[in-house]
Design a protein around this motif. Structure first.
Motif, PDB file in Angstrom:
ATOM      1  N   ALA A 257      44.523  40.490  21.560  1.00  0.00           N
ATOM      2  CA  ALA A 257      44.581  39.961  20.198  1.00  0.00           C
ATOM      3  C   ALA A 257      44.719  41.093  19.189  1.00  0.00           C
ATOM      4  CB  ALA A 257      43.333  39.133  19.901  1.00  0.00           C
ATOM      5  N   LEU A 258      43.959  42.164  19.375  1.00  0.00           N
ATOM      6  CA  LEU A 258      44.044  43.307  18.461  1.00  0.00           C
ATOM      7  C   LEU A 258      45.426  43.935  18.513  1.00  0.00           C
ATOM      8  CD1 LEU A 258      40.554  44.843  19.243  1.00  0.00           C
ATOM      9  CD2 LEU A 258      41.317  44.133  16.964  1.00  0.00           C
ATOM     10  N   SER A 259      45.967  44.090  19.717  1.00  0.00           N
ATOM     11  CA  SER A 259      47.299  44.663  19.873  1.00  0.00           C
ATOM     12  C   SER A 259      48.349  43.808  19.170  1.00  0.00           C
ATOM     13  CB  SER A 259      47.633  44.810  21.355  1.00  0.00           C
ATOM     14  OG  SER A 259      48.941  45.308  21.537  1.00  0.00           O
ATOM     15  N   GLU A 260      48.255  42.496  19.341  1.00  0.00           N
ATOM     16  CA  GLU A 260      49.216  41.596  18.721  1.00  0.00           C
ATOM     17  C   GLU A 260      49.090  41.598  17.203  1.00  0.00           C
ATOM     18  OE1 GLU A 260      49.694  38.412  22.417  1.00  0.00           O
ATOM     19  OE2 GLU A 260      48.423  37.901  20.710  1.00  0.00           O
ATOM     20  N   LEU A 261      47.905  41.943  16.707  1.00  0.00           N
ATOM     21  CA  LEU A 261      47.685  42.037  15.258  1.00  0.00           C
ATOM     22  C   LEU A 261      48.139  43.381  14.702  1.00  0.00           C
ATOM     23  CD1 LEU A 261      44.166  40.372  15.138  1.00  0.00           C
ATOM     24  CD2 LEU A 261      46.229  39.466  14.038  1.00  0.00           C
ATOM     25  N   GLY A 262      48.579  44.270  15.580  1.00  0.00           N
ATOM     26  CA  GLY A 262      49.079  45.572  15.137  1.00  0.00           C
ATOM     27  C   GLY A 262      48.029  46.655  15.078  1.00  0.00           C
ATOM     28  N   ILE A 263      46.884  46.421  15.701  1.00  0.00           N
ATOM     29  CA  ILE A 263      45.822  47.431  15.720  1.00  0.00           C
ATOM     30  C   ILE A 263      45.852  48.140  17.067  1.00  0.00           C
ATOM     31  CG2 ILE A 263      43.333  47.811  15.684  1.00  0.00           C
ATOM     32  CD1 ILE A 263      43.060  45.525  13.752  1.00  0.00           C
ATOM     33  N   ALA A 264      46.135  49.420  17.053  1.00  0.00           N
ATOM     34  CA  ALA A 264      46.193  50.225  18.268  1.00  0.00           C
ATOM     35  C   ALA A 264      45.944  51.683  17.871  1.00  0.00           C
ATOM     36  CB  ALA A 264      47.569  50.079  18.940  1.00  0.00           C
ATOM     37  N   PRO A 265      45.383  52.502  18.780  1.00  0.00           N
ATOM     38  CA  PRO A 265      44.984  52.169  20.151  1.00  0.00           C
ATOM     39  C   PRO A 265      43.700  51.354  20.205  1.00  0.00           C
ATOM     40  CG  PRO A 265      44.342  54.408  19.654  1.00  0.00           C
ATOM     41  CD  PRO A 265      45.123  53.931  18.451  1.00  0.00           C
ATOM     42  N   VAL A 266      43.483  50.702  21.336  1.00  0.00           N
ATOM     43  CA  VAL A 266      42.278  49.926  21.571  1.00  0.00           C
ATOM     44  C   VAL A 266      41.669  50.358  22.898  1.00  0.00           C
ATOM     45  CG1 VAL A 266      41.323  47.629  21.956  1.00  0.00           C
ATOM     46  CG2 VAL A 266      43.162  47.934  20.293  1.00  0.00           C
ATOM     47  N   THR A 267      40.398  50.657  22.892  1.00  0.00           N
ATOM     48  CA  THR A 267      39.674  50.961  24.125  1.00  0.00           C
ATOM     49  C   THR A 267      39.008  49.685  24.623  1.00  0.00           C
ATOM     50  OG1 THR A 267      39.244  53.250  23.487  1.00  0.00           O
ATOM     51  CG2 THR A 267      37.797  52.307  25.152  1.00  0.00           C
ATOM     52  N   VAL A 268      39.162  49.385  25.895  1.00  0.00           N
ATOM     53  CA  VAL A 268      38.614  48.172  26.477  1.00  0.00           C
ATOM     54  C   VAL A 268      37.420  48.515  27.360  1.00  0.00           C
ATOM     55  CG1 VAL A 268      39.138  46.099  27.812  1.00  0.00           C
ATOM     56  CG2 VAL A 268      40.943  47.215  26.500  1.00  0.00           C
ATOM     57  N   ALA A 269      36.320  47.813  27.150  1.00  0.00           N
ATOM     58  CA  ALA A 269      35.123  48.058  27.947  1.00  0.00           C
ATOM     59  C   ALA A 269      35.381  47.720  29.410  1.00  0.00           C
ATOM     60  CB  ALA A 269      33.962  47.226  27.411  1.00  0.00           C
ATOM     61  N   GLY A 270      34.921  48.569  30.310  1.00  0.00           N
ATOM     62  CA  GLY A 270      35.095  48.329  31.733  1.00  0.00           C
ATOM     63  C   GLY A 270      34.316  47.130  32.214  1.00  0.00           C
ATOM     64  N   GLU A 271      33.178  46.852  31.584  1.00  0.00           N
ATOM     65  CA  GLU A 271      32.381  45.670  31.892  1.00  0.00           C
ATOM     66  C   GLU A 271      32.268  44.836  30.634  1.00  0.00           C
ATOM     67  OE1 GLU A 271      27.739  45.126  32.397  1.00  0.00           O
ATOM     68  OE2 GLU A 271      28.610  45.859  34.263  1.00  0.00           O
ATOM     69  N   GLN A 272      32.532  43.544  30.753  1.00  0.00           N
ATOM     70  CA  GLN A 272      32.520  42.669  29.590  1.00  0.00           C
ATOM     71  C   GLN A 272      31.085  42.254  29.280  1.00  0.00           C
ATOM     72  OE1 GLN A 272      35.523  39.663  29.738  1.00  0.00           O
ATOM     73  NE2 GLN A 272      34.705  38.545  28.005  1.00  0.00           N
ATOM     74  N   SER A 273      30.346  43.201  28.710  1.00  0.00           N
ATOM     75  CA  SER A 273      28.954  42.983  28.347  1.00  0.00           C
ATOM     76  C   SER A 273      28.628  43.888  27.173  1.00  0.00           C
ATOM     77  CB  SER A 273      28.025  43.306  29.522  1.00  0.00           C
ATOM     78  OG  SER A 273      28.077  44.696  29.815  1.00  0.00           O
ATOM     79  N   LEU A 274      27.455  43.690  26.570  1.00  0.00           N
ATOM     80  CA  LEU A 274      27.061  44.543  25.453  1.00  0.00           C
ATOM     81  C   LEU A 274      26.898  45.986  25.913  1.00  0.00           C
ATOM     82  CD1 LEU A 274      24.482  42.310  23.537  1.00  0.00           C
ATOM     83  CD2 LEU A 274      26.962  42.469  23.245  1.00  0.00           C
ATOM     84  N   GLN A 275      26.286  46.179  27.096  1.00  0.00           N
ATOM     85  CA  GLN A 275      26.138  47.529  27.629  1.00  0.00           C
ATOM     86  C   GLN A 275      27.496  48.163  27.886  1.00  0.00           C
ATOM     87  OE1 GLN A 275      23.170  49.353  28.088  1.00  0.00           O
ATOM     88  NE2 GLN A 275      24.741  50.937  28.249  1.00  0.00           N
ATOM     89  N   GLY A 276      28.442  47.363  28.384  1.00  0.00           N
ATOM     90  CA  GLY A 276      29.782  47.876  28.607  1.00  0.00           C
ATOM     91  C   GLY A 276      30.455  48.290  27.316  1.00  0.00           C
ATOM     92  N   LEU A 277      30.204  47.530  26.248  1.00  0.00           N
ATOM     93  CA  LEU A 277      30.784  47.845  24.940  1.00  0.00           C
ATOM     94  C   LEU A 277      30.224  49.159  24.406  1.00  0.00           C
ATOM     95  CD1 LEU A 277      32.802  46.533  22.977  1.00  0.00           C
ATOM     96  CD2 LEU A 277      30.869  45.371  21.881  1.00  0.00           C
ATOM     97  N   VAL A 278      28.921  49.353  24.568  1.00  0.00           N
ATOM     98  CA  VAL A 278      28.290  50.598  24.116  1.00  0.00           C
ATOM     99  C   VAL A 278      28.805  51.776  24.943  1.00  0.00           C
ATOM    100  CG1 VAL A 278      26.104  51.838  23.891  1.00  0.00           C
ATOM    101  CG2 VAL A 278      26.235  49.420  23.264  1.00  0.00           C
ATOM    102  N   GLY A 279      28.894  51.589  26.255  1.00  0.00           N
ATOM    103  CA  GLY A 279      29.371  52.670  27.111  1.00  0.00           C
ATOM    104  C   GLY A 279      30.807  53.059  26.823  1.00  0.00           C
TER     105      GLY A 279
END
Length: 288
Positions: A257-279
Motif C-alpha cells: 500500500a505504501l509503495s502504491e501511494l508513492g512512499i519508498a523505500p519501505v522496510t518490512v518487518a520480518g515478523e508481523q508483530s509489534l516486536q517485529g516492527l521494533v526490530g
C-alpha cells in the motif's frame, strides 16, 4: 546487505519480494523506481538498544498505540504518536458476529485477518469456549495469532492471499472475521477450495482529522511505522508523502500500500508483530 532488482510490476514484485525475504528470514527495504524495485535485505541482528536517542512516529490508532509505544520507549526511543485512524464498531454494532459465535460449533474454521478482528472475535465468544473449541483457527499474521490466543495455520508470507494459497480444501463452513475494508483474496481462494465462507465485518477503520501543521516535527523524526494499509492511506491524505527517511511496515500488505501511494523505500518487518516492527526499525536505522 544485498541489493536485488526484479523487473516486474510493483504489485507482482512485492509478492515475489516477500517470498525471497521470508526464505532468508530477514527484514527488507523496498525501493521503487518506475517499473523497477530494488530490495535491500538487512540482517536483523541489531539490538533494540540502538534506538537510544531516536525519534519514532507511531501511527496506530489511539487505543492500540500504547503497547508499541511502550516497546519503543523501552528500547530508548522518543515516541511521537500521530494517530491517523480509529477503529469503530461495524454498522450492525457487532450483531452478526455475536450471532455467528452463538452457533460457532457449526464452523470448521475461524479465520481472523487482523489483531483488532481477533480481539473482537474473542470478546464475542463465551467464557472458556476457545479452550475446548471444535473448530480450527487460521490467522493471517503472527500478531493476529497472538491476539486470538493461538492459531492452527499461519502463512509464511503474512497476507490474505498467501493464507488462501495454503488453506486446505474442504466442504464445510468458514467464519471469516474481517474489517469492513478488508480485501477478498482469502475468501475467493477458500470458496475455490470448496468451502462455504461467512464473511462477518467485525469493525470499521475510519480516518481521523488531526492537526496537519506538524511538518517540522515530522521532519525531525528518524523513522515512522505503519501497522496497516488503512493507516498508510490516511497518512497520505493528511500529510502527503512527507515522512522521515526510514519508513517501516508491519507486513507486506502495508508495504505494498505504501509503495502504491508513492512512499519508498519501505522496510518490512520480518515478523508481523509489534516486536517485529521494533526490530525492523532498529535494523533499518542501524544500517544508516
Amino acid at each position: 546487505q544485498y541489493n536485488i532488482t526484479l523487473r516486474q510490476s510493483p504489485r507482482v514484485t512485492s509478492h515475489l519480494m516477500m517470498i525471497y525475504f521470508v526464505l532468508h528470514d530477514q527484514p527488507l527495504a523496498l525501493h521503487e523506481t518506475q517499473s523497477l524495485v530494488d530490495i535491500k535485505i538487512m540482517a536483523n541482528d541489531l539490538p533494540t538498544a540502538s534506538l537510544s536517542g531516536r525519534r519514532i512516529i507511531v501511527t496506530r490508532s489511539a487505543q492500540r498505540a500504547g503497547a508499541l509505544s511502550k516497546m519503543f520507549r523501552e528500547a530508548g526511543a522518543e515516541v511521537i504518536e500521530i494517530a491517523v485512524t480509529d477503529t469503530v464498531d461495524p454498522a450492525d454494532n457487532g450483531q452478526a458476529l455475536r450471532e455467528a459465535c452463538q452457533v460457532i460449533d457449526q464452523y470448521d474454521w475461524v479465520v481472523v485477518t487482523s489483531p483488532e478482528g481477533a480481539h473482537r472475535f474473542r470478546e464475542a465468544m463465551t467464557a472458556g469456549s476457545l479452550e475446548h473449541r471444535s473448530f480450527k483457527i487460521a490467522a493471517v499474521g503472527t500478531a493476529t495469532a497472538q491476539a486470538v490466543g493461538g492459531a492452527d495455520l499461519i502463512p509464511v508470507v503474512q497476507t490474505g492471499r498467501s493464507l488462501g494459497e495454503i488453506f486446505p480444501s474442504g466442504s464445510g463452513r468458514v467464519l471469516l472475521a474481517v474489517a469492513e475494508s478488508a480485501g477478498d483474496d482469502f475468501e475467493i481462494a477458500a470458496r475455490a477450495q470448496g468451502w462455504s465462507v461467512d464473511r462477518i465485518v467485525t469493525y470499521q477503520t475510519v480516518p481521523l482529522t488531526t492537526a496537519t501543521d506538524r511538518e517540522a516535527e515530522i521532519r525531525g523524526c528518524d523513522a515512522i511505522t505503519f501497522a496497516s494499509a488503512s493507516a498508510a492511506r490516511a497518512w497520505v491524505t493528511l500529510f502527503g508523502r512527507l515522512t522521515p527517511a526510514v519508513v517501516v511496515a508491519m507486513g507486506p500488505t502495508t508495504a505494498t500500500a505504501l509503495s502504491e501511494l508513492g512512499i519508498a523505500p519501505v522496510t518490512v518487518a520480518g515478523e508481523q508483530s509489534l516486536q517485529g516492527l521494533v526490530g525492523a526499525t532498529s535494523s533499518a536505522l542501524g544500517s544508516r
